[in-house]
Design an enzyme around this catalytic site. Structure first.
Site, PDB file in Angstrom:
ATOM      1  N   HIS A 369      22.216 -11.034  13.408  1.00  0.00           N
ATOM      2  CA  HIS A 369      23.302 -10.545  13.300  1.00  0.00           C
ATOM      3  C   HIS A 369      23.636 -10.385  11.578  1.00  0.00           C
ATOM      4  O   HIS A 369      23.200  -9.348  11.147  1.00  0.00           O
ATOM      5  CB  HIS A 369      24.072 -10.515  13.883  1.00  0.00           C
ATOM      6  CG  HIS A 369      25.701 -11.635  13.371  1.00  0.00           C
ATOM      7  ND1 HIS A 369      25.279 -12.954  13.517  1.00  0.00           N
ATOM      8  CD2 HIS A 369      26.241 -11.613  12.720  1.00  0.00           C
ATOM      9  CE1 HIS A 369      25.984 -13.226  13.269  1.00  0.00           C
ATOM     10  NE2 HIS A 369      26.481 -12.763  12.842  1.00  0.00           N
ATOM     11  N   ARG A 475      24.433  -0.267  17.774  1.00  0.00           N
ATOM     12  CA  ARG A 475      24.668  -1.385  18.222  1.00  0.00           C
ATOM     13  C   ARG A 475      26.295  -1.497  18.127  1.00  0.00           C
ATOM     14  O   ARG A 475      26.995  -1.664  16.695  1.00  0.00           O
ATOM     15  CB  ARG A 475      24.172  -2.662  17.713  1.00  0.00           C
ATOM     16  CG  ARG A 475      22.842  -2.896  17.577  1.00  0.00           C
ATOM     17  CD  ARG A 475      22.123  -4.229  16.519  1.00  0.00           C
ATOM     18  NE  ARG A 475      20.501  -4.119  16.740  1.00  0.00           N
ATOM     19  CZ  ARG A 475      19.389  -4.044  16.442  1.00  0.00           C
ATOM     20  NH1 ARG A 475      19.182  -3.150  15.237  1.00  0.00           N
ATOM     21  NH2 ARG A 475      18.361  -4.156  16.673  1.00  0.00           N
ATOM     22  N   ARG A 511      24.857   1.061  23.332  1.00  0.00           N
ATOM     23  CA  ARG A 511      24.894  -0.432  23.603  1.00  0.00           C
ATOM     24  C   ARG A 511      26.642  -0.775  23.695  1.00  0.00           C
ATOM     25  O   ARG A 511      26.930  -1.236  22.961  1.00  0.00           O
ATOM     26  CB  ARG A 511      23.769  -1.281  22.882  1.00  0.00           C
ATOM     27  CG  ARG A 511      23.911  -2.389  24.113  1.00  0.00           C
ATOM     28  CD  ARG A 511      23.123  -2.911  23.381  1.00  0.00           C
ATOM     29  NE  ARG A 511      23.621  -4.185  21.825  1.00  0.00           N
ATOM     30  CZ  ARG A 511      22.745  -4.673  21.445  1.00  0.00           C
ATOM     31  NH1 ARG A 511      21.055  -5.082  21.739  1.00  0.00           N
ATOM     32  NH2 ARG A 511      22.848  -5.437  20.090  1.00  0.00           N
ATOM     33  N   GLU A 610      16.517  -7.190  29.262  1.00  0.00           N
ATOM     34  CA  GLU A 610      16.410  -7.998  28.232  1.00  0.00           C
ATOM     35  C   GLU A 610      16.258 -10.176  29.189  1.00  0.00           C
ATOM     36  O   GLU A 610      16.263 -10.769  28.420  1.00  0.00           O
ATOM     37  CB  GLU A 610      17.666  -8.928  27.308  1.00  0.00           C
ATOM     38  CG  GLU A 610      17.777  -7.105  26.476  1.00  0.00           C
ATOM     39  CD  GLU A 610      19.319  -7.680  26.048  1.00  0.00           C
ATOM     40  OE1 GLU A 610      19.349  -8.560  24.659  1.00  0.00           O
ATOM     41  OE2 GLU A 610      20.356  -7.064  26.646  1.00  0.00           O
ATOM     42  N   ASN A 633      13.562  -9.110  21.724  1.00  0.00           N
ATOM     43  CA  ASN A 633      13.929 -10.085  21.085  1.00  0.00           C
ATOM     44  C   ASN A 633      14.697 -11.407  21.723  1.00  0.00           C
ATOM     45  O   ASN A 633      13.918 -12.425  21.568  1.00  0.00           O
ATOM     46  CB  ASN A 633      15.399  -9.565  19.828  1.00  0.00           C
ATOM     47  CG  ASN A 633      14.490  -8.914  18.804  1.00  0.00           C
ATOM     48  OD1 ASN A 633      13.386  -8.434  19.298  1.00  0.00           O
ATOM     49  ND2 ASN A 633      15.251  -8.695  18.038  1.00  0.00           N
ATOM     50  N   ASP A 634      15.631 -10.567  22.591  1.00  0.00           N
ATOM     51  CA  ASP A 634      16.006 -12.421  23.867  1.00  0.00           C
ATOM     52  C   ASP A 634      15.157 -12.058  25.142  1.00  0.00           C
ATOM     53  O   ASP A 634      14.834 -12.993  25.702  1.00  0.00           O
ATOM     54  CB  ASP A 634      17.285 -11.349  24.876  1.00  0.00           C
ATOM     55  CG  ASP A 634      18.582 -12.011  23.276  1.00  0.00           C
ATOM     56  OD1 ASP A 634      18.686 -12.924  22.684  1.00  0.00           O
ATOM     57  OD2 ASP A 634      19.372 -11.267  23.152  1.00  0.00           O
ATOM     58  N   ARG A 644      15.332 -18.246  19.988  1.00  0.00           N
ATOM     59  CA  ARG A 644      14.953 -17.562  18.399  1.00  0.00           C
ATOM     60  C   ARG A 644      15.361 -17.614  17.265  1.00  0.00           C
ATOM     61  O   ARG A 644      14.890 -17.113  16.165  1.00  0.00           O
ATOM     62  CB  ARG A 644      14.876 -16.091  18.791  1.00  0.00           C
ATOM     63  CG  ARG A 644      16.148 -15.481  18.833  1.00  0.00           C
ATOM     64  CD  ARG A 644      15.647 -14.040  19.658  1.00  0.00           C
ATOM     65  NE  ARG A 644      16.441 -13.609  19.720  1.00  0.00           N
ATOM     66  CZ  ARG A 644      18.052 -12.725  19.427  1.00  0.00           C
ATOM     67  NH1 ARG A 644      17.956 -11.627  17.908  1.00  0.00           N
ATOM     68  NH2 ARG A 644      18.851 -12.044  19.932  1.00  0.00           N
ATOM     69  N   CYS A 681      13.267  -0.991  22.536  1.00  0.00           N
ATOM     70  CA  CYS A 681      13.975  -0.934  20.916  1.00  0.00           C
ATOM     71  C   CYS A 681      14.156  -2.507  20.285  1.00  0.00           C
ATOM     72  O   CYS A 681      14.248  -2.828  19.822  1.00  0.00           O
ATOM     73  CB  CYS A 681      16.220  -0.723  21.398  1.00  0.00           C
ATOM     74  SG  CYS A 681      16.699  -1.904  22.441  1.00  0.00           S
TER      75      CYS A 681
END
Length: 754
Positions: A369, A475, A511, A610, A633-634, A644, A681
């Site tokens: 983040h 986000r 989200r 995810e 990503n997840d 990651r 996304c």
């Protein structure tokens, strides 16, 4: 106290010892870990030299940095020397009155009366000692002593190796000049793109506070100087806050609020004034009171309260600088390239508000983040896993190429000129600009929708500039992360309404709160977990904190009363979880109806896919939801079992793993079969190498960072769908990672990071 976790963390330091890091840094890590877990004000490590029977202070968290390598004791001297001589732990409640106590001037240990010394030994061989110190009210327990003994036993072999290497260094000190163990060029990883050339500044608030603690203030300042400094500090903080608000536009970004509240606290300022009235020099009075508050906060059980230590240190340094009228230039970080071991989001915002030109982070992951926030703030940032950077002399000229991730120390003039030329050309191209079209089509006319990912309201301008077709991912966690408490329903409503108004009639997908993992709320009392990546995060956090969840849902529903919005739940692992979250949305609609509040009655309800657990039940998931967005990503990290954010295993984080590619194809085909919208996304959506594959499996909606939209549109316009479909089929038939990489024409590292 989590003494078991402390032992685990100490054992992990063995990995650091095998890596190319300085001995000093290893010892610093050890004392920092012990201090944190044992909740002590001071932790020090003394090493023993058999030849002269002397203990020397080699590392300390809490004592003056000037004492390192200078404070020494003979075997049997002081409480520490006695503990090592007698090979036993010694705990003393009132150390200063103990006949064995050895006083050292200028190391600032007088305030810590609880004293615990534990010998480090291997059999009968003396290696050194660990010393823990606390303020008067917090005695060491038997459990503390047992834990410290266990740690000293675990450290014995490692410390012996450290002592051996330090002895070698000292033997060569007189015959060779000491050099910094940092390369001329360091290859890091780009976290937020950009370019900067400037002087290096090491960011270490704790060190800055210690520096002002040890200064001798020869001039006697007055109460008027103190009052003037308080006023000047308040004005500086208000100016910085205004800069942050102008930059972010988010109502929740009040990062200097705690500083201003401390300034307004009569107990805090009154105590300083009382000391000044008793004849104590204002800077010294400031330090005494600040240290008292630091000790109180650092002993707190609550993470949020402990982090206030940084606010007190930062505020105190600002006030002292204003008391002594230190030149304004020294207050500024403007234009500097800052190196830091780690940063809280609030610290990154602070550096941004002080207009640093770039940041080097010595820990962290490029998908964290913090990296996302740096991109929103448009601060070039490189993550380089090399602690030696923190030892480079301040003022060293640095060229930060955050596009490639390269850091150049003391670069040659030709290198600087070449980079400046390259960037002037880029700016010229950008100014002339390839016009971004309002809609995107492949070479054979297939329509592709490109949406934008938004982190902060400040991202809206760039999203509008590149003509995004809506917001595919907002986000919502960032206004939570950058403040010091949970935002209210009304505060969230204001932010969400500004977002919706800013995009006009275009769609916005919210989200819901996605915290946990690497996105920690410092003010949440249960924030610390053994394995946060698979802990209480995302939708699990929301469902365990219903009031927080309901406030957010109601704010979204109110803000979207006249908009085209969707609500998306992150990290859904089962149908039951999705149904529970959706039911809460219905309850919130009923509550708003009873309150007479205007709100949207039929928002689209979807989920972020995810977790691999949904792939096997994808038919049922698609039937239940209005839409699906794939968070790669997840999804990738859980599919291949790789953290990651962990640099040590980053090479195993492989987006083009055959299991990932086949799963993505299955998800998209299932959504198409049921006529449900599906988008992506995550980072793959913004990576030009993967675009042919994604379009080939049927993906028609992508949500990416606004800065990637022009290049993505350019790449998509050259793609022929029939060829892309053949490529996707070939990839999904291929079982080997290397063969897929060859088909995609990539190495094992994706080009971009989202």
């Amino acid at each position: 106290m989590e003494h078991t976790q402390l032992l685990c963390n100490i054992s992990e330091l063995n990995h650091l010892f095998r890596e190319n890091i300085s001995i000093e840094y290893l010892l610093e890590r050890i004392v920092d870990l012990i201090c944190s877990h044992m909740q002590t004000s001071v932790c020090s490590i003394y090493l023993y030299e058999q030849s002269n029977k002397t203990l020397t202070l080699r590392a300390s968290h809490g004592l003056s940095p000037e004492s390192i390598n200078k404070v020494s004791l003979k075997l049997g001297e002081g409480i520490t020397g006695t503990a090592l001589k007698e090979m036993r732990a010694i705990s003393v409640h009132k150390a200063s009155s103990d006949p064995r106590y050895k006083h050292f001037a200028s190391i600032n240990e007088e305030q810590y009366d609880n004293f615990l010394a534990v010998p480090i030994h291997r059999g009968i061989e003396r290696i050194g000692a660990i010393v823990l110190q606390r303020v008067k009210k917090k005695k060491f327990t038997e459990n503390d002593i047992l834990a410290c003994r266990a740690v000293s036993s675990q450290l014995a072999n490692m410390i012996e190796n450290v002592r051996f290497i330090m002895d070698i260094h000292e033997q060569h000190a007189n015959t060779a000049a000491e050099t910094k163990s940092v390369e001329k060029v360091i290859r890091g990883r780009s976290a937020a793109k950009g370019f900067a050339v400037s002087e290096l500044e090491i960011y270490d608030q704790d060190r800055d506070f210690k520096r002002y603690k040890k200064l001798s203030y020869d001039k006697q300042f007055t109460i008027k100087d103190y009052h003037r400094a308080i006023k000047a500090t308040a004005n500086q903080l208000k100016t910085l806050q205004k800069k942050v608000e102008e930059r972010l536009n988010d109502a929740a970004a009040m990062i200097f609020t705690s500083h201003l509240m401390i300034l307004q606290d009569k107990a805090f300022t009154g105590e300083i004034e009382k000391l000044i009235s008793e004849g104590i020099n204002p800077p010294v009075a400031m330090i005494k009171v600040a240290q008292k508050y630091i000790d109180i906060f650092s002993q707190a059980d609550n993470n949020f309260v402990r982090e206030k230590v940084q606010d007190v240190e930062d505020l105190s340094v600002r006030i002292i600088k204003n008391i002594i009228r230190e030149k304004e230039e020294s207050l500024e970080l403007r234009g500097k390239i800052v190196a830091a071991r780690d940063l809280f989001p609030s610290e990154l915002l602070r550096l941004s508000s002080e207009e640093v030109s770039g940041i080097i982070l010595v820990s962290g992951g490029v998908t964290s983040h913090l990296s996302i926030l740096a991109r929103s703030l448009q601060v070039p940032m490189v993550i380089a896993n090399d602690p030696a950077i923190m030892q480079v002399d301040e003022g060293t000229q640095v060229l930060l190429d955050a596009d490639s991730g390269n850091i150049y120390f003391s670069p040659e003039e030709e290198i600087i000129l070449e980079f400046e030329r390259r960037n002037k050309e880029r700016l010229a191209v950008s100014a002339a600009g390839r016009e971004v079209k309002p809609q995107t089509y492949t070479s054979d006319g297939t329509r592709i929708t490109i949406l934008a990912n938004i982190n902060l309201l400040s991202d809206l301008k760039q999203a509008r500039d590149v003509k995004c077709e809506g917001i595919g991912l907002y986000r919502t966690e960032f206004p939570f992360i950058i403040r010091s408490d949970f935002p209210s329903e009304q505060e969230q409503y204001i932010t969400y309404k500004r977002l919706i108004d800013g995009v006009g009639d275009k769609p916005v997908i919210f989200r819901t709160l996605d915290v946990g993992g690497d996105k920690v709320l410092s003010y949440y009392h249960d924030a610390k977990e053994m394995n946060p990546a698979i802990g209480l995060r995302s939708i699990r956090f929301s469902l365990q904190n219903i009031e927080v969840f309901e406030d957010q849902i109601k704010a979204i529903l109110r803000a979207g009363s006249n908009g085209d919005i969707g609500i998306m739940f992150p990290m859904i692992s089962s149908l039951e979880e999705f149904e529970t979250a959706r039911a809460i949305v219905e309850e919130c609609k009923e509550q708003l109806k009873k309150r007479g509040e205007e709100h949207i009655s039929n928002p689209k309800i979807g989920l972020m896919l995810e977790l691999p657990s949904l792939v096997e039940i994808i038919d049922d998931v698609v039937k239940e939801s209005d839409f699906i967005s794939i968070g790669t990503n997840d999804f990738i990290q859980f599919m291949v079992g790789v953290d990651r954010t962990n640099e040590k295993v980053s090479d195993f984080y492989i987006p083009h793993h055959p299991a990932v590619m086949r799963s993505l194809k299955r998800i998209v085909e299932t959504a198409d079969k049921h006529g449900k919208p599906v988008s992506m996304c995550g980072s793959m959506a913004g990576d030009k190498a993967f675009l042919p594959f994604l379009l080939g499996i049927g993906m028609r909606t992508l949500s990416i960072s606004p800065s990637y939209i022009p290049e993505a549109q350019s790449v998509i316009e050259k793609i022929d769908i029939s060829r892309a479909q053949k490529l996707a089929d070939d990839i999904c038939r291929t079982p080997r990672i290397a063969e897929i990489a060859k088909l995609l024409k990539i190495d094992h590292t994706p080009d971009s990071v989202e």
